[in-house]
Design an enzyme around this catalytic site. Structure first.
Site, PDB file in Angstrom:
ATOM      1  N   ASP A   1      -3.483  -8.596 -16.964  1.00  0.00           N
ATOM      2  CA  ASP A   1      -4.282  -9.655 -17.021  1.00  0.00           C
ATOM      3  C   ASP A   1      -5.450  -9.136 -17.873  1.00  0.00           C
ATOM      4  O   ASP A   1      -5.817  -8.191 -17.921  1.00  0.00           O
ATOM      5  CB  ASP A   1      -5.034  -9.726 -15.608  1.00  0.00           C
ATOM      6  CG  ASP A   1      -5.233 -10.948 -15.037  1.00  0.00           C
ATOM      7  OD1 ASP A   1      -6.110 -11.732 -15.979  1.00  0.00           O
ATOM      8  OD2 ASP A   1      -4.748 -11.621 -14.325  1.00  0.00           O
TER       9      ASP A   1
ATOM     10  N   ASP B   1      -1.282  -0.750  -3.983  1.00  0.00           N
ATOM     11  CA  ASP B   1      -1.852   0.137  -5.148  1.00  0.00           C
ATOM     12  C   ASP B   1      -0.584   0.197  -6.038  1.00  0.00           C
ATOM     13  O   ASP B   1       0.293  -0.645  -5.734  1.00  0.00           O
ATOM     14  CB  ASP B   1      -2.067   1.518  -4.665  1.00  0.00           C
ATOM     15  CG  ASP B   1      -1.336   1.860  -3.632  1.00  0.00           C
ATOM     16  OD1 ASP B   1      -0.010   1.688  -3.511  1.00  0.00           O
ATOM     17  OD2 ASP B   1      -1.762   2.597  -2.616  1.00  0.00           O
TER      18      ASP B   1
ATOM     19  N   GLU C   1      -5.514 -18.997 -19.030  1.00  0.00           N
ATOM     20  CA  GLU C   1      -5.957 -19.602 -18.124  1.00  0.00           C
ATOM     21  C   GLU C   1      -7.201 -20.816 -18.770  1.00  0.00           C
ATOM     22  O   GLU C   1      -8.214 -20.482 -18.844  1.00  0.00           O
ATOM     23  CB  GLU C   1      -6.769 -18.761 -16.915  1.00  0.00           C
ATOM     24  CG  GLU C   1      -7.173 -19.702 -15.659  1.00  0.00           C
ATOM     25  CD  GLU C   1      -8.114 -19.210 -14.835  1.00  0.00           C
ATOM     26  OE1 GLU C   1      -8.342 -19.367 -13.454  1.00  0.00           O
ATOM     27  OE2 GLU C   1      -8.751 -17.995 -15.206  1.00  0.00           O
TER      28      GLU C   1
ATOM     29  N   HIS D   1      -3.293 -16.505  -7.140  1.00  0.00           N
ATOM     30  CA  HIS D   1      -4.437 -15.688  -6.307  1.00  0.00           C
ATOM     31  C   HIS D   1      -5.462 -16.443  -6.078  1.00  0.00           C
ATOM     32  O   HIS D   1      -6.407 -16.114  -5.241  1.00  0.00           O
ATOM     33  CB  HIS D   1      -4.639 -14.413  -6.808  1.00  0.00           C
ATOM     34  CG  HIS D   1      -5.320 -14.566  -8.380  1.00  0.00           C
ATOM     35  ND1 HIS D   1      -4.648 -15.077  -9.467  1.00  0.00           N
ATOM     36  CD2 HIS D   1      -6.502 -14.330  -8.621  1.00  0.00           C
ATOM     37  CE1 HIS D   1      -5.404 -15.108 -10.089  1.00  0.00           C
ATOM     38  NE2 HIS D   1      -6.519 -14.703  -9.743  1.00  0.00           N
ATOM     39  N   ASP D   2      -5.738 -17.656  -6.794  1.00  0.00           N
ATOM     40  CA  ASP D   2      -6.922 -18.584  -6.451  1.00  0.00           C
ATOM     41  C   ASP D   2      -6.732 -19.713  -5.632  1.00  0.00           C
ATOM     42  O   ASP D   2      -7.550 -20.617  -5.598  1.00  0.00           O
ATOM     43  CB  ASP D   2      -7.543 -19.084  -7.987  1.00  0.00           C
ATOM     44  CG  ASP D   2      -7.866 -17.699  -8.701  1.00  0.00           C
ATOM     45  OD1 ASP D   2      -8.402 -16.722  -8.102  1.00  0.00           O
ATOM     46  OD2 ASP D   2      -7.891 -17.918 -10.208  1.00  0.00           O
TER      47      ASP D   2
ATOM     48  N   ASP E   1       0.784  -1.159  -0.098  1.00  0.00           N
ATOM     49  CA  ASP E   1      -0.095   0.041   0.095  1.00  0.00           C
ATOM     50  C   ASP E   1       0.739   1.183   0.026  1.00  0.00           C
ATOM     51  O   ASP E   1       1.760   1.511   0.773  1.00  0.00           O
ATOM     52  CB  ASP E   1      -0.820   0.050   1.111  1.00  0.00           C
ATOM     53  CG  ASP E   1      -1.768   1.175   1.418  1.00  0.00           C
ATOM     54  OD1 ASP E   1      -2.015   1.967   0.418  1.00  0.00           O
ATOM     55  OD2 ASP E   1      -2.268   1.443   2.579  1.00  0.00           O
TER      56      ASP E   1
ATOM     57  N   ASP F   1      -7.677 -14.589 -18.574  1.00  0.00           N
ATOM     58  CA  ASP F   1      -8.606 -15.116 -17.782  1.00  0.00           C
ATOM     59  C   ASP F   1      -9.542 -15.971 -18.461  1.00  0.00           C
ATOM     60  O   ASP F   1     -10.231 -15.611 -19.269  1.00  0.00           O
ATOM     61  CB  ASP F   1      -9.202 -13.854 -17.256  1.00  0.00           C
ATOM     62  CG  ASP F   1     -10.148 -14.360 -15.849  1.00  0.00           C
ATOM     63  OD1 ASP F   1      -9.316 -14.624 -14.717  1.00  0.00           O
ATOM     64  OD2 ASP F   1     -11.152 -14.003 -15.861  1.00  0.00           O
TER      65      ASP F   1
HETATM   66  C1  GLC Z   1     -10.035 -16.635 -13.029  1.00  0.00           C
HETATM   67  C2  GLC Z   1      -9.269 -15.588 -11.933  1.00  0.00           C
HETATM   68  C3  GLC Z   1     -10.124 -15.686 -10.766  1.00  0.00           C
HETATM   69  C4  GLC Z   1     -11.582 -14.975 -11.017  1.00  0.00           C
HETATM   70  C5  GLC Z   1     -12.159 -15.542 -12.219  1.00  0.00           C
HETATM   71  C6  GLC Z   1     -13.412 -14.882 -12.741  1.00  0.00           C
HETATM   72  O1  GLC Z   1     -10.174 -17.853 -12.502  1.00  0.00           O
HETATM   73  O2  GLC Z   1      -8.066 -16.051 -11.861  1.00  0.00           O
HETATM   74  O3  GLC Z   1      -9.767 -14.669  -9.789  1.00  0.00           O
HETATM   75  O4  GLC Z   1     -12.457 -15.070 -10.118  1.00  0.00           O
HETATM   76  O5  GLC Z   1     -11.435 -15.913 -13.225  1.00  0.00           O
HETATM   77  O6  GLC Z   1     -12.762 -13.798 -13.477  1.00  0.00           O
HETATM   78 CA    CA Z   2      -3.531   2.199  -1.261  1.00  0.00          CA
END
Ligand code: GLC
Ligand code: CA
Length: 554
Positions: free
Chosen positions: A98, A29, A255, A325-326, A21, A201
């Site tokens: 992304d 950020d 992905e 992150h998932d 941050d 994505d």
């Molecule tokens: C992908 C992303 C995930 C998101 C999903 C919908 O799986 O990695 O974080 O929630 O797509 O966009």
């Molecule tokens: Ca911030």
């Protein structure tokens, strides 16, 4: 002109909300990222994959985009972004953005327009009449990846729209050529601003089966055979490649649920002109049944999955990751109860992946061995966890304790706790109360402490990446598993141009016997890397210590 630079690249993933941050409002950020560029450089990575920073109402933390050409207010401005990408490029780090184009936010101007039946944007999304009397039943039985039906009724027009994720994430209609052109234009806009590629994505969901037929209902109730790598998937990606990706020295990674070693050739071979690489998730499923219910990790099964990717032709570049992150944190997912050997286990995992033929990804915090968090129910922030808990509370309350147990293993929130920079207030992530719980173990696990210790996991990553860089055996060599059926040891040989690497990793928190394979001949042997200071200088039959990991040059 494509240089295919990604073949010798290691990519660091940043989840911006949780990284650093910069302005003291508790939310990570772009300024925060800028302040850490020297740190990122010091890791020895070649590129950053940045999770979405576009304008978004944050129903799904930026994966619901309301303006593809601007930056989310909480993260800063387009000028901040330009300063960030310049800072990266000055340091020789590329930027992968992304690309979330299976769906937009329901607050995107296209969707707002699209709610009007007569608008030219109506056909940008997937609108259908309902079934049953008065059309009050959804058009088919598909369910959202975030629990519940995949359709939302719109009073205004009396029709339903499709959302494979939250109802604030309406799916775009890729059958509409205008939508496809918009996507190409968005990509080119960012390429012209200097980005080096995209992580695409849920890209294999873009083409839905004609007529949107009902799915086979199965747990967790996702009718996926009707939209995963659908009938026009290849056509659309090929077209996007022609209109955008191929014009730049770019790298794309999809992905790509549904792309397997069996069909990968059609999707990523250098000859096909679609995406350069994909993430597959089969190896993430080894310790979960149906992708959610905890199961016992089986190393033999895991290696078999990875090996199939390694055996693809050299014109198909695999990727490898242990976290994103998932996903929950990789410690202790794949190495069992590590007790006081957390960093040793982290080094073992690092060694196991970094010398395969692939483009490896390291997720923020993985390099210091961040772990899952002992969340209480109210600590969960992710829409998926929150939806799951609320739904179970509503329809099957007795299952609630079990659901909580599952989330402690599976929740995406584990990867999203703020990055642990120091042992100080809020782990040095922010001067204000962070948007999400900081893992209480930050006093022990943080970058500052890792920097101080030469033998930390962090410094091991640096050493390993340095050794990997430009190493043509790692980049191009053949891959052969040793003892593929072993449930304790992950060992492999890489071979290129008469040179060989032998990688041996004990995945267990116990001593394990390693017998030198009979068919392995070598005259010279040099120790290249190890996670114990006194590893044997020569490759031999040996008792591997807990989580011992060694790389030899043969
Ligand atoms: C992908 C992303 C995930 C998101 C999903 C919908 O799986 O990695 O974080 O929630 O797509 O966009
Ligand atoms: Ca911030």
């Amino acid at each position: 002109m494509k240089t295919r630079w990604y073949k010798d690249a290691v990519i660091y993933q940043i989840y911006p909300r949780s990284f650093c941050d910069g302005n003291g409002d508790g939310i990570g950020d772009i300024k925060g990222i800028i302040s850490k560029l020297d740190y990122i450089k010091s890791l020895g990575v070649d590129a950053v994959w940045l999770s979405p920073v576009y304008k978004s109402p944050n129903d799904d933390n930026g994966y619901d985009i309301s303006d593809y050409r601007d930056i989310m207010d909480e993260f800063g401005t387009l000028d901040d972004w330009k300063e960030m990408i310049d800072g990266m490029h000055d340091r020789g780090i590329r930027l992968i953005m992304d690309l979330v184009v299976n769906h937009t936010s329901d607050e995107h101007a296209w969707f707002v327009e699209s709610r009007n039946k007569d608008s030219e944007y109506r056909d940008y999304y997937i609108w259908r009449k309902g079934r049953g009397k008065n059309g009050k039943k959804p058009p088919n039985n598909w369910t959202s990846n975030f629990v519940g039906p995949a359709w939302e009724y719109d009073e205004q027009s009396g029709e339903w729209y499709l959302h494979l994720f939250s109802k604030k994430q309406p799916d775009l209609n890729w059958e509409n050529p205008k939508v496809r052109q918009e996507v190409a234009d968005i990509c080119n806009y960012w390429f012209d601003l200097g980005v080096d590629g995209f992580r695409c994505d849920v890209i294999t969901y873009i083409s839905k089966k004609d007529g949107l037929p009902n799915g086979r209902l199965k747990f967790p109730l996702i009718g996926d055979e009707n939209y995963i790598v659908g009938p026009n998937y290849h056509k659309y990606i090929h077209e996007l490649n022609e209109r955008s990706f191929s014009k730049y020295d770019s790298m794309t990674v999809g992905e790509s649920i549904g792309i397997t070693p069996d069909n990968a050739f059609e999707a990523i071979d250098e000859s096909v002109g679609e995406l350069d690489t994909v993430f597959s998730f089969d190896h993430m499923g080894v310790d979960f049944k149906l992708n959610v219910l905890p199961a016992k990790f089986n190393l033999a099964k895991y290696k078999k999955i990875l090996d199939r990717w390694q055996q693809l032709p050299k014109t198909c570049q695999p990727t490898i990751f242990l976290e994103n992150h998932d996903q929950p944190r990789c410690l202790p997912r794949f190495v069992g109860d590590y007790g006081d050997k957390r960093e040793l286990a982290g080094k073992a995992l690092a060694t196991s992946i970094l010398f395969m033929r692939s483009t490896p990804y390291i997720y923020q915090g993985q390099e210091i061995g961040m772990t899952n968090c002992a969340f209480k129910q109210e600590d969960y922030k992710d829409i998926m966890s929150v939806n799951a808990l609320n739904t179970i509370k509503k329809i099957l309350p007795p299952l609630l304790p079990y659901a909580r147990k599952v989330l402690l293993k599976r929740a995406r929130d584990h990867a999203r706790t703020p990055m642990q920079w120091t042992a100080g207030k809020n782990a040095g992530f922010s001067t204000a109360q962070p948007w999400m719980l900081v893992n209480p173990n930050y006093k022990e696990i943080n970058v500052e402490d890792s920097e101080r210790r030469g033998d930390s996991l962090l410094n091991f990553y640096r050493k390993a990446l340095k050794y990997r860089k430009g190493n043509d055996v790692v980049i191009n060599g053949d891959f052969r598993l040793i003892y593929p059926k072993s449930k304790d040891i992950f060992a492999y040989v890489r071979e290129y141009d008469g040179k060989r690497l032998f990688v041996i990793v004990n995945f267990k928190n116990k001593q394990v016997n390693f017998k030198l394979p009979k068919d392995l001949n070598f005259d010279k042997c040099e120790l290249a890397l190890s996670n114990y200071a006194d590893a044997p200088k020569k490759l031999q039959s040996m008792k591997l210590r807990e989580y011992e990991a060694i790389v030899y040059e043969l």
